[in-house]
Structures are given as structure tokens and as C-alpha cells.
Design a protein around this motif. Sequence first.
Motif, PDB file in Angstrom:
ATOM      1  N   LEU B  38       7.255  42.672  31.449  1.00  0.00           N
ATOM      2  CA  LEU B  38       7.413  41.768  30.301  1.00  0.00           C
ATOM      3  C   LEU B  38       6.242  40.800  30.192  1.00  0.00           C
ATOM      4  O   LEU B  38       5.754  40.518  29.091  1.00  0.00           O
ATOM      5  CB  LEU B  38       8.734  41.000  30.423  1.00  0.00           C
ATOM      6  CG  LEU B  38       9.939  41.741  29.838  1.00  0.00           C
ATOM      7  CD1 LEU B  38      11.241  41.129  30.298  1.00  0.00           C
ATOM      8  CD2 LEU B  38       9.876  41.761  28.304  1.00  0.00           C
ATOM      9  N   LEU B  39       5.779  40.320  31.332  1.00  0.00           N
ATOM     10  CA  LEU B  39       4.635  39.402  31.296  1.00  0.00           C
ATOM     11  C   LEU B  39       3.373  40.121  30.815  1.00  0.00           C
ATOM     12  O   LEU B  39       2.587  39.570  30.024  1.00  0.00           O
ATOM     13  CB  LEU B  39       4.417  38.804  32.685  1.00  0.00           C
ATOM     14  CG  LEU B  39       3.440  37.638  32.756  1.00  0.00           C
ATOM     15  CD1 LEU B  39       3.896  36.488  31.870  1.00  0.00           C
ATOM     16  CD2 LEU B  39       3.289  37.151  34.186  1.00  0.00           C
ATOM     17  N   VAL B  40       3.211  41.369  31.270  1.00  0.00           N
ATOM     18  CA  VAL B  40       2.074  42.174  30.810  1.00  0.00           C
ATOM     19  C   VAL B  40       2.142  42.332  29.289  1.00  0.00           C
ATOM     20  O   VAL B  40       1.134  42.177  28.587  1.00  0.00           O
ATOM     21  CB  VAL B  40       2.071  43.552  31.506  1.00  0.00           C
ATOM     22  CG1 VAL B  40       1.007  44.461  30.897  1.00  0.00           C
ATOM     23  CG2 VAL B  40       1.831  43.389  32.996  1.00  0.00           C
ATOM     24  N   ALA B  41       3.350  42.612  28.792  1.00  0.00           N
ATOM     25  CA  ALA B  41       3.524  42.790  27.343  1.00  0.00           C
ATOM     26  C   ALA B  41       3.236  41.486  26.608  1.00  0.00           C
ATOM     27  O   ALA B  41       2.562  41.483  25.564  1.00  0.00           O
ATOM     28  CB  ALA B  41       4.942  43.277  27.058  1.00  0.00           C
ATOM     29  N   ILE B  42       3.732  40.382  27.156  1.00  0.00           N
ATOM     30  CA  ILE B  42       3.509  39.076  26.492  1.00  0.00           C
ATOM     31  C   ILE B  42       2.016  38.771  26.404  1.00  0.00           C
ATOM     32  O   ILE B  42       1.503  38.413  25.339  1.00  0.00           O
ATOM     33  CB  ILE B  42       4.252  37.954  27.266  1.00  0.00           C
ATOM     34  CG1 ILE B  42       5.763  38.098  27.104  1.00  0.00           C
ATOM     35  CG2 ILE B  42       3.799  36.577  26.786  1.00  0.00           C
ATOM     36  CD1 ILE B  42       6.565  37.254  28.086  1.00  0.00           C
ATOM     37  N   VAL B  43       1.312  38.939  27.518  1.00  0.00           N
ATOM     38  CA  VAL B  43      -0.112  38.606  27.535  1.00  0.00           C
ATOM     39  C   VAL B  43      -0.886  39.550  26.617  1.00  0.00           C
ATOM     40  O   VAL B  43      -1.723  39.111  25.814  1.00  0.00           O
ATOM     41  CB  VAL B  43      -0.669  38.676  28.980  1.00  0.00           C
ATOM     42  CG1 VAL B  43      -2.174  38.491  28.990  1.00  0.00           C
ATOM     43  CG2 VAL B  43       0.001  37.626  29.847  1.00  0.00           C
ATOM     44  N   SER B  44      -0.585  40.848  26.710  1.00  0.00           N
ATOM     45  CA  SER B  44      -1.313  41.811  25.883  1.00  0.00           C
ATOM     46  C   SER B  44      -1.072  41.555  24.399  1.00  0.00           C
ATOM     47  O   SER B  44      -2.010  41.625  23.592  1.00  0.00           O
ATOM     48  CB  SER B  44      -0.883  43.232  26.246  1.00  0.00           C
ATOM     49  OG  SER B  44      -1.190  43.492  27.593  1.00  0.00           O
ATOM     50  N   LEU B  45       0.167  41.248  24.040  1.00  0.00           N
ATOM     51  CA  LEU B  45       0.468  40.968  22.626  1.00  0.00           C
ATOM     52  C   LEU B  45      -0.170  39.648  22.194  1.00  0.00           C
ATOM     53  O   LEU B  45      -0.670  39.528  21.065  1.00  0.00           O
ATOM     54  CB  LEU B  45       1.993  40.905  22.410  1.00  0.00           C
ATOM     55  CG  LEU B  45       2.709  42.259  22.456  1.00  0.00           C
ATOM     56  CD1 LEU B  45       4.221  42.067  22.552  1.00  0.00           C
ATOM     57  CD2 LEU B  45       2.372  43.098  21.219  1.00  0.00           C
ATOM     58  N   SER B  46      -0.173  38.685  23.113  1.00  0.00           N
ATOM     59  CA  SER B  46      -0.742  37.385  22.759  1.00  0.00           C
ATOM     60  C   SER B  46      -2.255  37.465  22.573  1.00  0.00           C
ATOM     61  O   SER B  46      -2.847  36.623  21.891  1.00  0.00           O
ATOM     62  CB  SER B  46      -0.412  36.349  23.834  1.00  0.00           C
ATOM     63  OG  SER B  46       0.979  36.193  23.929  1.00  0.00           O
ATOM     64  N   LEU B  47      -2.853  38.477  23.195  1.00  0.00           N
ATOM     65  CA  LEU B  47      -4.299  38.665  23.000  1.00  0.00           C
ATOM     66  C   LEU B  47      -4.619  39.114  21.568  1.00  0.00           C
ATOM     67  O   LEU B  47      -5.771  39.156  21.174  1.00  0.00           O
ATOM     68  CB  LEU B  47      -4.826  39.693  24.010  1.00  0.00           C
ATOM     69  CG  LEU B  47      -5.042  39.156  25.419  1.00  0.00           C
ATOM     70  CD1 LEU B  47      -5.304  40.291  26.403  1.00  0.00           C
ATOM     71  CD2 LEU B  47      -6.201  38.165  25.461  1.00  0.00           C
ATOM     72  N   PHE B  48      -3.570  39.496  20.821  1.00  0.00           N
ATOM     73  CA  PHE B  48      -3.745  39.851  19.410  1.00  0.00           C
ATOM     74  C   PHE B  48      -3.110  38.780  18.512  1.00  0.00           C
ATOM     75  O   PHE B  48      -2.848  39.036  17.339  1.00  0.00           O
ATOM     76  CB  PHE B  48      -3.104  41.221  19.119  1.00  0.00           C
ATOM     77  CG  PHE B  48      -3.789  42.352  19.832  1.00  0.00           C
ATOM     78  CD1 PHE B  48      -4.895  42.973  19.263  1.00  0.00           C
ATOM     79  CD2 PHE B  48      -3.370  42.765  21.081  1.00  0.00           C
ATOM     80  CE1 PHE B  48      -5.534  44.011  19.924  1.00  0.00           C
ATOM     81  CE2 PHE B  48      -4.002  43.800  21.743  1.00  0.00           C
ATOM     82  CZ  PHE B  48      -5.093  44.424  21.171  1.00  0.00           C
ATOM     83  N   SER B  49      -2.816  37.636  19.105  1.00  0.00           N
ATOM     84  CA  SER B  49      -2.113  36.591  18.346  1.00  0.00           C
ATOM     85  C   SER B  49      -2.852  35.259  18.500  1.00  0.00           C
ATOM     86  O   SER B  49      -3.644  35.078  19.433  1.00  0.00           O
ATOM     87  CB  SER B  49      -0.693  36.411  18.863  1.00  0.00           C
ATOM     88  OG  SER B  49      -0.053  37.643  19.038  1.00  0.00           O
ATOM     89  N   LEU B  50      -2.504  34.349  17.619  1.00  0.00           N
ATOM     90  CA  LEU B  50      -2.966  32.971  17.805  1.00  0.00           C
ATOM     91  C   LEU B  50      -1.847  32.193  18.484  1.00  0.00           C
ATOM     92  O   LEU B  50      -0.818  32.755  18.830  1.00  0.00           O
ATOM     93  CB  LEU B  50      -3.354  32.386  16.451  1.00  0.00           C
ATOM     94  CG  LEU B  50      -4.563  33.102  15.797  1.00  0.00           C
ATOM     95  CD1 LEU B  50      -4.882  32.491  14.448  1.00  0.00           C
ATOM     96  CD2 LEU B  50      -5.786  33.040  16.700  1.00  0.00           C
ATOM     97  N   ARG B  51      -2.039  30.901  18.642  1.00  0.00           N
ATOM     98  CA  ARG B  51      -1.111  30.100  19.454  1.00  0.00           C
ATOM     99  C   ARG B  51       0.348  30.236  19.025  1.00  0.00           C
ATOM    100  O   ARG B  51       1.244  30.410  19.837  1.00  0.00           O
ATOM    101  CB  ARG B  51      -1.521  28.630  19.394  1.00  0.00           C
ATOM    102  CG  ARG B  51      -2.712  28.310  20.239  1.00  0.00           C
ATOM    103  CD  ARG B  51      -3.183  26.917  20.015  1.00  0.00           C
ATOM    104  NE  ARG B  51      -3.698  26.738  18.659  1.00  0.00           N
ATOM    105  CZ  ARG B  51      -4.190  25.603  18.177  1.00  0.00           C
ATOM    106  NH1 ARG B  51      -4.230  24.526  18.934  1.00  0.00           N
ATOM    107  NH2 ARG B  51      -4.642  25.506  16.942  1.00  0.00           N
TER     108      ARG B  51
END
Lengths: 268, 160
Positions: B38-51
Motif C-alpha cells: 500500500l505504501l508503494v502504491a501511495i508513493v507511486s501514485l503520489s509521484l503523479f499527483s500534486l500535494r
Amino acid sequence: MLIGLCALGIVLGSIQNGARVSQKPDHVASLLRTLIRPVSSPLASLTRGTSDFFHGILSASRLTAENRRLHELEAAQSLYSTTMLDRDDQISRLRSMLKFGEVPGKKRIPASLIGMSINENRLTLNVGSAQGVVLGSPVESAQGLVGTVEEVEPRECQVLMLTSAGLQMTSRGKTQLIGAIDVNRTPPLVGLVRGENASTLSMTFLDPKAPVQVGDLIMTSGYSDKIPRGINIGKVIQVEPNEEFGTLKARIDPAFSPGNLDVVFVLG
Amino acid sequence: MKGPKGWLIAILTLWIAGGLQQAVAFQVSAGGVAPDFLLVAIVSLSLFSLRRNGSVVGFIGGALHGAIAGGHMAAYVITRTLVGFCVGWFTGMEFEGNTAVAAIVTAAATLASQLTFLLMNPHGAILSALLATIGSAVYNGVLAIPLYALLRKVLDSPRR
């Protein structure tokens, strides 16, 4: 936004704590777990299957060896079970033989079977004249009468089984039939038993109108100085009246079975 | 991560990551270190997102993890929301994202979130927890590489 989400997280934590304190289900967590379940179950199966697959490949030689060893153990277990059953049966027969009563004027000589000739219907026992065995002595097993002693040596004797086809119990060159009675009738029906084939005896009744029936128990009559009364011979399996010749015969299923013979008594 | 398509992919990714976290993580642990899907998914998705979106992704992921783990929900939600926020902030800066960056950011985010989690949820075996955190950071960093590469094919950069 960030503060709002963190605050919401704290609220969720409070709901969780409240549910735990009041020992009630946490509906939020429960809902989230329910949402995850449709994907987690197949993934678990898939992972397990994949893991087993690779484990199987990597451990193929060990698993083959283990499989072979387990097959051998199974075979040994199977053999052990069969042996145990055979031993139980043997113990049961020996116990029943221990309960045999005294026979007036006779001595029970325990003997072991050391040879068997199926074609000749003969048994060889490890007792002979040195132990008190005499020609014509009856031999009985836990099931019933086996036959009579046909030849005697000092340490061995040969027994002609009841089922000796055609002839009959011979002793000292003379034809000998076994005197028998049908103990299910009163008074007992008297007749003579002789071997018919390897698995059947034939009994000729003295009274051609004797009311013999299938299932009747046949025992030795005791009308002989050698064979005492009351030894089990077998059961009637077929009644064959012959009015033309005025005879009545019955086929008897012998009580003893050659396959079960190991320890017997010679009535010397 | 923009628009309904981006959110659909994000939800789907978190959903599958949740399933993996529940059913697979403990089976693929190496040396006592289990991955945090889940943390991997959060970080990877956040790398395509803003704050903002990163925070929401972190919040959802944290809530899922809290529910699955049965641990302290608030600790999971807050740490993951902060991770999503920080990674989203990082994404907003001028840098060229690639798989190596994803691996490093994921590892760093794992360390940060786990350490924060340990602070919020302290327990006795600190040393072993730290070692497990480092191992988990490396594991997650490795896992982030294929996920980031996959997401890069289907998600647009937030700055485009």
C-alpha cells in the motif's frame, strides 16, 4: 486539506477506539476490509499456487524421494496391517483351543504343522510316536476335526485330511469312514462321513428318511475307539435324498480350513 | 494524476495493493522483512499527483492499511496522508521523474512513514523495528520500480 484529512484520520481512529472499548464492531474498518476481500482471496490462492509451483520445481528431487519413501511406508503399513490381522486370527484360534475340555481316555498332544501336500490332502505335524501319537488318532483344530493320523514316525506324523477326495480315511490299509451325528435333531441323526472333494464332505445317513436340514451341525459320533464324540465336522449345505436306492446323503461344508491350520491337537 | 481516469486508476491500484497487502505480503517476506504494497502504491501514485491529490491518495491508502492491519487507524491514516502530501509536494518541484527516483522516493517515504508511525505508536523492540524498517524501505524501493513504470504508461504527469 492536509489538516482536514489528518483530522478525519483522528476521527476514524476515535471511532475505532470507541468500537473497541464498547466491544462493538468498527463499521468503517469492516467496510474497508469487505471492499478488499474480493481481490485478496484470489490473490492469496494465486500466490499460494505460484509458490507451490516453484517450490515443486525447486524441490522436485527431494519430493520424488519423499514420495517414494512414503509409498514404501504405505506398503510396509499395509503389510503390517495384514500381518496383524493374521496374528489376531491366530491368537483367537489358539485361545479357543485353550478352552478345549478334557477328552476321557485321550491326551491332547499339541502339534505344529510343518508340511502340507494339497494334492495328497496330507499334513505333516511335528509330533510322532515319541509324543504318544498313534495311527488313526484324530487331529483337531480350533475349527473342528481336521483328519486322522495316517503315518507315524518317532518325531513326525502325517495326517490325511477329512477332505481327502474319494477315499476316505484309510488307516493301516483299511478304509475308514468317520462316524458322525446331526446334533440339531433329537435324537441325533447318525451317519458316516467321507471326503468328497477338496472342499466338501459327504455324509450318508443310516435312516433314509432322517429329517436332516441344511444348516444342521455335524459332529463326530464317538462310535469308535479312536475318535471321541463331539468334535465339530461341519455344516450341512445340501440334502440329497435318493428314493430309488433308498439312501439319504448330505453335503457337508467342513469346519476346518487348510489355510488356517498352524497349531493343532492330536488326540493320542 | 488528473481527471476521472486518473482517479479510477488510483482507486484500482490502491484496491489491488490492499488485496496484496492482506493476502500476499506475509508470504513474500524475505529475511523477516515484508513489503508494504500500500505504501508503494501511495508513493507511486503520489509521484503523479500534486500535494492535494497525493494527500487524498495517502488518506485512502492509510485507511485501507489501518483496516487491514487492525492497528491504530489514526496512525496509519496520518502517516500515509503526510507521505502522500510530501511526495506530491516533491512532484510539484521541477524534476524529471523516472524509475530510479521512484525507488529512492519510495524508500525514503517508507523510512519516514515508518519512523513517524513508530513515534505515534511506540513499542519496546525499537532496534528490530528500525532494522525491519530499513529492510522494508529497500524492498519497497525495488517494488516501486515496476509499478512506477506501469503507471507512467497510463497516467499523465500533473505538470503537463
